[in-house]
Design a protein around this motif. Structure first.
Motif, mmCIF file in Angstrom:
data_model
loop_
_atom_site.group_PDB
_atom_site.id
_atom_site.type_symbol
_atom_site.label_atom_id
_atom_site.label_comp_id
_atom_site.label_asym_id
_atom_site.label_seq_id
_atom_site.Cartn_x
_atom_site.Cartn_y
_atom_site.Cartn_z
ATOM 1 N N VAL A 66 9.821 -6.184 11.393
ATOM 2 C CA VAL A 66 10.388 -4.994 12.039
ATOM 3 C C VAL A 66 9.271 -4.142 12.642
ATOM 4 N N ALA A 67 8.199 -3.956 11.889
ATOM 5 C CA ALA A 67 7.076 -3.165 12.387
ATOM 6 C C ALA A 67 6.445 -3.812 13.617
ATOM 7 N N ARG A 70 -0.849 4.497 -3.229
ATOM 8 C CA ARG A 70 0.590 4.287 -3.352
ATOM 9 C C ARG A 70 1.375 5.298 -2.533
ATOM 10 N N GLU A 71 0.899 6.571 -2.514
ATOM 11 C CA GLU A 71 1.639 7.592 -1.775
ATOM 12 C C GLU A 71 1.733 7.236 -0.306
ATOM 13 N N ASN A 98 5.243 6.597 1.983
ATOM 14 C CA ASN A 98 5.506 7.284 3.260
ATOM 15 C C ASN A 98 5.797 6.288 4.376
ATOM 16 N N ILE A 99 5.130 5.134 4.336
ATOM 17 C CA ILE A 99 5.409 4.104 5.345
ATOM 18 C C ILE A 99 6.855 3.630 5.230
ATOM 19 N N VAL A 100 7.286 3.376 3.999
ATOM 20 C CA VAL A 100 8.676 2.957 3.780
ATOM 21 C C VAL A 100 9.640 4.034 4.268
#
Length: 419
Positions: free
Chosen positions: A22-23, A55-56, A60-62
């Protein structure tokens, strides 16, 4: 692709769900990026963010990818995430999401118990879920869920929890039609009251001494592993039943009538003889019987099966079409007295397929006689598979027995084969 109308392009992209794909499509052109908003499923594999250490940042990417989708229906996340990240994602799709699948990883991470709200608590925000699947989850405290009115499928694979917590989880899902609890630890006794349940698969780890009571009048398929006492009073619609216990002993079976039963599988190291007889008596209408129980006995002592009358057995199971038997059951059918007084009109009316696993050359004459009787009285048998498994003996009787089986196979080569 440029010549395709927008509707067709959107239809093609609706089949893309892997996050990396998708990206990549989003970077091709503005038209492609605008078409990607119509995808219905996003899937993040475990290695989605192997090159990102914070991880943060991955959370945020998700969140960004989810926010770019107009109406996400299915979200599958196997990559690591935090409870705060999950809460932010689900707040964006709480109205449209119908399927949620998460690899929680809390089974091996005790620090998750300090998160507030927990990952499980966050799931409660998605009121319209129809399917929920959780992998590797430690449930120490009851999740703060309201009732899921639309949830029809719940799957929990690899979990640690106790009975009160599981009871709370199931009470939040009263309209389940499909329930899978696989490789669950910590359960000793459980009562399931789900009036709409049709399919149920339960696999409890431990000593194999769990107690199960299932009250589901619509149940059609039931698989149970690791229970020693099973009570299912309403079984009018039950078609497929599997009971196994690889670590403990099955000592009590309490079922209602089984008029619709088509498939029955009985597996385990040891069953009490009463449980075996009761199950076979209730399964008089079964069409496919698989039986791999090694020993019987009501206590720790492992005992061989007593004699089972060949004629009575098949008269009691007139609809049996496929019969798969292993060692102990086959030996019990091979006793001399089982075919001493055979009515001239006796035959096995529906039997078509037989699979027999032989593990010992003992009583070879009776065993060969039973094989011959299965073909003699089973006039419609099309296939007989004889499996020779781990036959250990230095005695010449092994070779003699195998020679007899080979001779039997040659005489009935269109039906019999040896594995």
């Amino acid at each position: 692709m440029d010549a395709l109308p927008d509707a067709m392009l959107q239809q093609i992209f609706s089949y893309i769900n892997r996050a990396q794909d998708v990206a990549a499509c989003n970077c091709v052109s503005k038209r492609w990026k605008e078409s990607m908003v119509y995808i219905r499923t996003l899937y993040f594999p475990r290695n989605s963010f192997d090159n990102i250490s914070v991880r943060e940042g991955t959370d945020n990417i998700v969140k960004t990818m989810i926010s770019n989708v107009e109406q996400l229906e299915e979200l599958i996340v196997y990559s690591p995430f935090a409870a705060s990240g999950l809460a932010s994602w689900l707040s964006l799709v709480d109205k449209s999401l119908s399927l949620l699948e998460l690899r929680m990883n809390s089974h091996y991470d005790n620090s998750v118990s300090c998160e507030s709200p927990s990952k499980l608590d966050c799931i409660g925000a998605v009121k319209n879920l129809k399917s929920l699947k959780l992998w590797s989850v430690l449930i120490k405290h009851s999740p703060k869920w309201d009732v899921f009115q639309n949830l029809s499928t719940l799957e929990i694979i690899g979990a640690r929890m106790d009975e009160p917590v599981l009871n709370v989880v199931l009470k939040s899902c009263p309209y389940l039609r499909r329930l899978l609890l696989i490789r669950c630890e910590g359960i000793r006794s459980i009562t399931i009251d789900l009036p709409c349940l049709e399919e149920c698969k339960l696999d409890f780890l431990g000593m194999g001494n769990c107690l199960l009571v299932l009250n589901s009048p619509k149940i059609e398929s039931l698989e149970v592993q690791g229970c020693s006492w099973i009570r299912v009073p309403e079984t009018q619609h039950l078609r497929n039943l599997t009971i196994s216990n690889s670590t403990g002993r099955v000592y009590r079976i309490d079922f209602g009538n089984l008029p619709a039963l088509e498939f029955l599988s009985m597996r385990g190291i040891q069953w009490s003889w009463d449980a075996i007889c009761n199950m076979l008596r209730l399964a008089s209408e079964v069409k496919h019987l698989f039986m791999k129980v090694e020993f019987t006995g009501d206590h720790e002592d492992l005992q061989s099966f007593p004699e089972i009358d060949f004629i009575d057995f098949f008269n009691s199971h007139p609809r049996l079409r496929k019969f798969d038997i292993h060692g102990a059951m086959f030996a019990a059918l091979c006793q001399k007295n089982g075919r001493k007084h055979v009515d001239p009109g006796f035959f096995i009316p529906c039997l078509e397929e037989v699979a027999i696993t032989v593990r010992s050359p003992l009583n070879a004459e009776q065993k060969m006689s039973t094989l011959e009787s299965l073909l003699k009285y089973g006039k419609y048998v099309r296939t007989m598979v004889i499996k020779i498994l781990q036959m250990k003996s230095s005695h010449s009787s092994v070779d003699d027995f195998f020679d007899e089986i080979c001779r039997f196979r040659c005489m009935n080569r269109k039906i019999v084969r040896i594995e």
